[in-house]
Write a protein that holds these residues in place. Structure first.
Motif, PDB file in Angstrom:
ATOM      1  N   GLN A 246      18.021  73.034 -12.574  1.00 29.83           N
ATOM      2  CA  GLN A 246      18.320  73.079 -13.999  1.00 29.83           C
ATOM      3  C   GLN A 246      17.024  73.392 -14.743  1.00 29.83           C
ATOM      4  O   GLN A 246      15.933  73.316 -14.174  1.00 29.83           O
ATOM      5  N   ASP A 247      17.120  73.783 -15.984  1.00 25.90           N
ATOM      6  CA  ASP A 247      15.924  74.179 -16.721  1.00 25.90           C
ATOM      7  C   ASP A 247      15.061  72.955 -17.024  1.00 25.90           C
ATOM      8  O   ASP A 247      15.524  71.811 -17.027  1.00 25.90           O
ATOM      9  N   ALA A 248      13.782  73.208 -17.269  1.00 20.50           N
ATOM     10  CA  ALA A 248      12.820  72.127 -17.455  1.00 20.50           C
ATOM     11  C   ALA A 248      13.126  71.285 -18.689  1.00 20.50           C
ATOM     12  O   ALA A 248      12.851  70.083 -18.704  1.00 20.50           O
ATOM     13  N   ALA A 249      13.692  71.890 -19.722  1.00 19.31           N
ATOM     14  CA  ALA A 249      14.028  71.124 -20.930  1.00 19.31           C
ATOM     15  C   ALA A 249      15.061  70.043 -20.609  1.00 19.31           C
ATOM     16  O   ALA A 249      14.959  68.904 -21.081  1.00 19.31           O
ATOM     17  N   THR A 250      16.065  70.398 -19.786  1.00 17.29           N
ATOM     18  CA  THR A 250      17.055  69.403 -19.381  1.00 17.29           C
ATOM     19  C   THR A 250      16.440  68.391 -18.422  1.00 17.29           C
ATOM     20  O   THR A 250      16.717  67.191 -18.500  1.00 17.29           O
TER      21      THR A 250
END
Length: 315
Positions: A246-250
């Motif tokens: 998953q993306d780093a922000a999540t």
């Protein structure tokens, strides 16, 4: 299933937050969200140059006036940790949140400046020393809800870890993934033992919360591939990140939740989606070994002796 996101964080105006490893990955995204909510974020980075570049990037890509303070803190050097803490004490009266986020993963065996196996030295011992040296600033803070918080980033890999106190630094044998698992288990033993010792004080002054980000696409995996010396492993890590990550922000959301949401000391925050490796944060439970109080006490005693750092309640 949880639907909590960084947008649900409260305002953090007037708060000071330290994030280790703030120049990339989870630390970078966490720094963005803390600062966007009004906090002063001290970016504790091994390389001041990379930290300054990251701060410039954050300011250029975030539609907010960010208060960022880049400082050197090399967790592989107890001297650097001490100097960072001394600088913080000179310039700040209190510290509301400490995010023990930085780490290395599954690298060939090496040693820190002080002679510790690097994964244990950086992921656990460096953060143990940092927390102890910043403890006076933490106890002086109002925190998020009347108490400062220490947030320690672990990993689902803690489930593969095993504490062998006869060879903590892997001098007799070494497995890079086993060493990583041990360091992440050590993170949890530390986080929970810190809360137990704080609770033993007549006036508890902080909350210690652990978290893990799930499988997140960051440069941590890429550095692991590069350090292996195997080009195929580097390619494999990139493919796995693209397909599974998953993306780093999540991935940063569990840390943000642990730092600002209504959670109890000793909580373990993890993704609430598929196999607790994806999705928005929820409070879960780590493995049984992470709650072993005898191991936690033994690790605490070793860490105190190894780093020379004592917490006030141990003196």
């Amino acid at each position: 299933m949880s639907d909590w996101t960084a947008a649900d964080m409260p305002r953090l105006d007037g708060k000071t937050i330290v994030v280790t490893g703030a120049n990339s990955g989870l630390g970078f995204e966490g720094t963005r969200e803390f600062a966007r909510k009004g906090a002063t974020v001290v970016m504790a980075c091994r390389s001041v140059e990379r930290g300054a570049d990251a701060a410039d990037d954050l300011r250029a890509t975030t539609a907010a006036d960010l208060d960022l303070d880049v400082r050197e803190c090399d967790l592989a050097s107890l001297a650097s940790v001490r100097e960072f803490a001394e600088g913080m004490a000179d310039d700040y009266d209190a510290l509301d949140v400490l995010c023990n986020n930085a780490g290395v993963m599954a690298i060939p065996r090496s040693e820190t400046e002080d002679g510790f196996e690097t994964q244990l030295g950086v992921n656990h011992l460096g953060h143990f020393a940092l927390t102890g040296r910043l403890y006076p600033l933490l106890t002086a803070a109002d925190g998020i809800d009347g108490r400062a918080r220490v947030v320690t980033q672990s990993s689902g890999a803690h489930e593969t870890g095993e504490m062998d106190f006869s060879d903590l630094n892997w001098e007799e044998s070494y497995g890079k993934w086993k060493a990583y698992g041990r360091s992440k288990l050590a993170n949890l033993l530390f986080a929970y033992e810190l809360q137990r010792r704080v609770d033993g004080d007549a006036d508890p002054t902080l909350r210690s919360v652990a978290c893990h980000p799930g499988y997140t696409d960051t440069n941590l995996q890429i550095r692991t591939g590069e350090a292996s010396g195997n080009p195929l492993m580097k390619v494999g890590m990139r493919v796995a990140n693209a397909v599974l990550g998953q993306d780093a922000a999540t991935g940063a959301e569990p840390m943000l939740y642990a730092a600002t949401a209504d959670v109890s000391g000793g909580a373990y925050v993890e993704p609430g989606g598929l196999m607790n490796m994806r999705g928005h944060p929820t409070v879960g439970r780590s493995n049984d070994a992470s709650y072993d109080r005898a191991d936690a006490r033994r690790l605490w005693e070793y860490s105190t002796d190894a780093t020379g750092v004592e917490f006030p309640f141990d003196e």
